[in-house]
Structure formats: C-alpha cells, structure tokens
Design a protein around this motif. Structure first.
Motif, mmCIF file in Angstrom:
data_model
loop_
_atom_site.group_PDB
_atom_site.id
_atom_site.type_symbol
_atom_site.label_atom_id
_atom_site.label_comp_id
_atom_site.label_asym_id
_atom_site.label_seq_id
_atom_site.Cartn_x
_atom_site.Cartn_y
_atom_site.Cartn_z
ATOM 1 N N LEU A 44 1.016 42.608 -29.983
ATOM 2 C CA LEU A 44 1.731 43.721 -30.607
ATOM 3 C C LEU A 44 1.910 44.885 -29.640
ATOM 4 O O LEU A 44 2.948 45.545 -29.633
ATOM 5 C CB LEU A 44 0.995 44.187 -31.860
ATOM 6 C CG LEU A 44 1.219 43.360 -33.127
ATOM 7 C CD1 LEU A 44 0.353 43.892 -34.267
ATOM 8 C CD2 LEU A 44 2.687 43.356 -33.537
ATOM 9 N N LEU A 49 1.729 37.877 -37.665
ATOM 10 C CA LEU A 49 2.305 38.516 -36.486
ATOM 11 C C LEU A 49 3.828 38.451 -36.530
ATOM 12 O O LEU A 49 4.519 39.411 -36.185
ATOM 13 C CB LEU A 49 1.778 37.832 -35.233
ATOM 14 C CG LEU A 49 1.783 38.637 -33.931
ATOM 15 C CD1 LEU A 49 1.040 39.956 -34.105
ATOM 16 C CD2 LEU A 49 1.168 37.820 -32.805
ATOM 17 N N MET A 88 6.345 41.697 -36.488
ATOM 18 C CA MET A 88 7.347 41.854 -35.437
ATOM 19 C C MET A 88 8.751 41.924 -36.016
ATOM 20 O O MET A 88 9.569 42.746 -35.609
ATOM 21 C CB MET A 88 7.235 40.692 -34.442
ATOM 22 C CG MET A 88 5.997 40.738 -33.582
ATOM 23 S SD MET A 88 5.867 39.292 -32.485
ATOM 24 C CE MET A 88 4.462 39.777 -31.460
#
Length: 235
Positions: free
Chosen positions: A42, A67, A71
């Motif tokens: 990240l 994740l 994103m």
C-alpha cells in the motif's frame, strides 16, 4: 513521441516468485516495484501509482482480496490475481473485489506476460469516443456517466469502475442482447483470455447492489444460452 512505460507492482510473499516475475517483465520495458506484504504494498502503491498490480492472495498481514478492494477504492488500477487457489468460489470472490484477471500457480511466465500485455492494451488503446454521455434514468435508477455515479431512489449505489461501465453500456443499449464475449470486447476493451463467465460474476454483483429481487435488478435480464440485455419498465 515515445510512450511512457507501464508501471507494474508485484505483490507476493515469496521472494523467489517476486524476483522471477520482476526479472521477466523488466525485459519487456515495464517499470516495476515489488512488495512482500500488504503494508509495504500500500505504501508503494501510493507513491508509485501503478497501472497494474500482480497480486497474491495469501499475504502475511492481509489477503489479496482486501488489498485489491483498498487499491481499487483509490484508483482504477488493473489487478491480476496470482494465487495457488483454484476453486471457482475463490475466483468469484476475487472478481467481486475488483480483479480484472486471474492466473493460478504454478504458472507460465509466457502466459503471465501475455495476460499483462492484454490487460494493459486497454490503457494503451485510444478510447472509443462515445457519441453521447447522457445521464440515464429508469424507474428511480439514475446512471450519471459524467460523475460516474449511480443512484437508486435518491440513494447512492457504490459500484466498481468495471461494474459501472458494464451497467452503463447495457443501459445505453435498451433491449439489445449482448453475448458474454461481445460484452468482454466492448466493456473490458481488450482480448480477455480467461473464462467468459467473469461477466456473470460482475452482473451478479450489480444485481446484488441494486437489490437482487428488486425491479431495478430485474432490468438486467438473462437471455438463456446467449447473454444479457437491459429492459427498463415501460412507464
């Protein structure tokens, strides 16, 4: 004028796999960064602003699913899931979180390179200019392409970028039946080499967010053996 190289972020907790992918794709003139955990990924993501993320599912501090969701909430980055999980339910979960494609370990570097190139072709190809980008409104469902917003009876509906594109495309073509392959070509805008049932996954997600059994969800109709069409209420 020379085109700017695409930027790729490789996220995998196995350093051997990271290095293998990094060396292979570097030869194709991509700009690459890599990370072995979600926190590092990240941080790099924020600074590097990649065009595509090659993302493992099993990470030491998070999952690739979470994740991917984080994103995609920040940018319209493309995500290629890279994992040892092969069950259809795992793939469906990945696509529902915003993944664009999926490749299973062990994998061929040649196939990986092809899939990366095919996805990035969406960015490299000049976008087809639509004749109109008008706001569409059907029975309380409002699709605003300028703001890329969906509302249902005045309440905002959160769709991923791909879900929005798919719904807007169908809603602009009332009554026309589109096969899965045609939708992949017109909405995904690249030669998708995976399972065309990925379309079904995204249609299912849109229907769920509109209210699975609601009249709004039923505007997206399944044409058995063919594909989908959008049919709003007559009034």
């Amino acid at each position: 004028m020379t085109e700017t190289p695409a930027k790729l972020l490789v996220v995998d907790d196995d350093p051997a796999i990271r290095n293998l992918i990094h060396r292979f794709l570097s030869k194709k003139d991509y700009l690459l960064e890599s990370a072995g955990d979600g926190k590092t990924a990240l941080s790099i993501f924020e600074d590097f602003q990649p065009d595509l993320v090659i993302l493992d599912i099993n990470l030491p501090d998070t999952t690739g699913y979470d994740l991917c969701l984080k994103m995609r909430a920040k940018t319209d980055v493309y995500v290629l899931m890279l994992t040892s999980l092969a069950d259809e339910s795992d793939k469906i979960k990945g696509f529902s979180q915003g993944a664009d494609d999926w490749i299973t370990k062990p994998f061929s570097l040649i196939e990986l390179g092809f899939r990366v190139g095919a996805i990035l072709n969406r960015r490299r190809s000049a976008p087809v200019k639509e004749p109109e980008q008008e706001t569409l409104s059907y029975g309380g469902l409002v699709v605003d392409p300028e703001r890329r917003e969906i509302s249902l009876n005045g309440e905002s509906v959160s769709l991923t970028a791909l879900e929005f594109n798919l719904l807007y495309f169908l809603a602009r073509n009332i009554g026309k039946v589109w096969s899965r392959q045609a939708l992949l070509q017109r909405v995904w805008e690249y030669d998708y080499v995976g399972d065309p049932r990925v379309v079904d996954v995204h249609i299912g997600q849109i229907r769920r967010k509109l209210g699975t059994s609601s009249s709004h969800a039923r505007m997206i109709q399944t044409v058995r053996g063919v594909g989908y069409r959008f049919t709003p209420p007559e009034d």
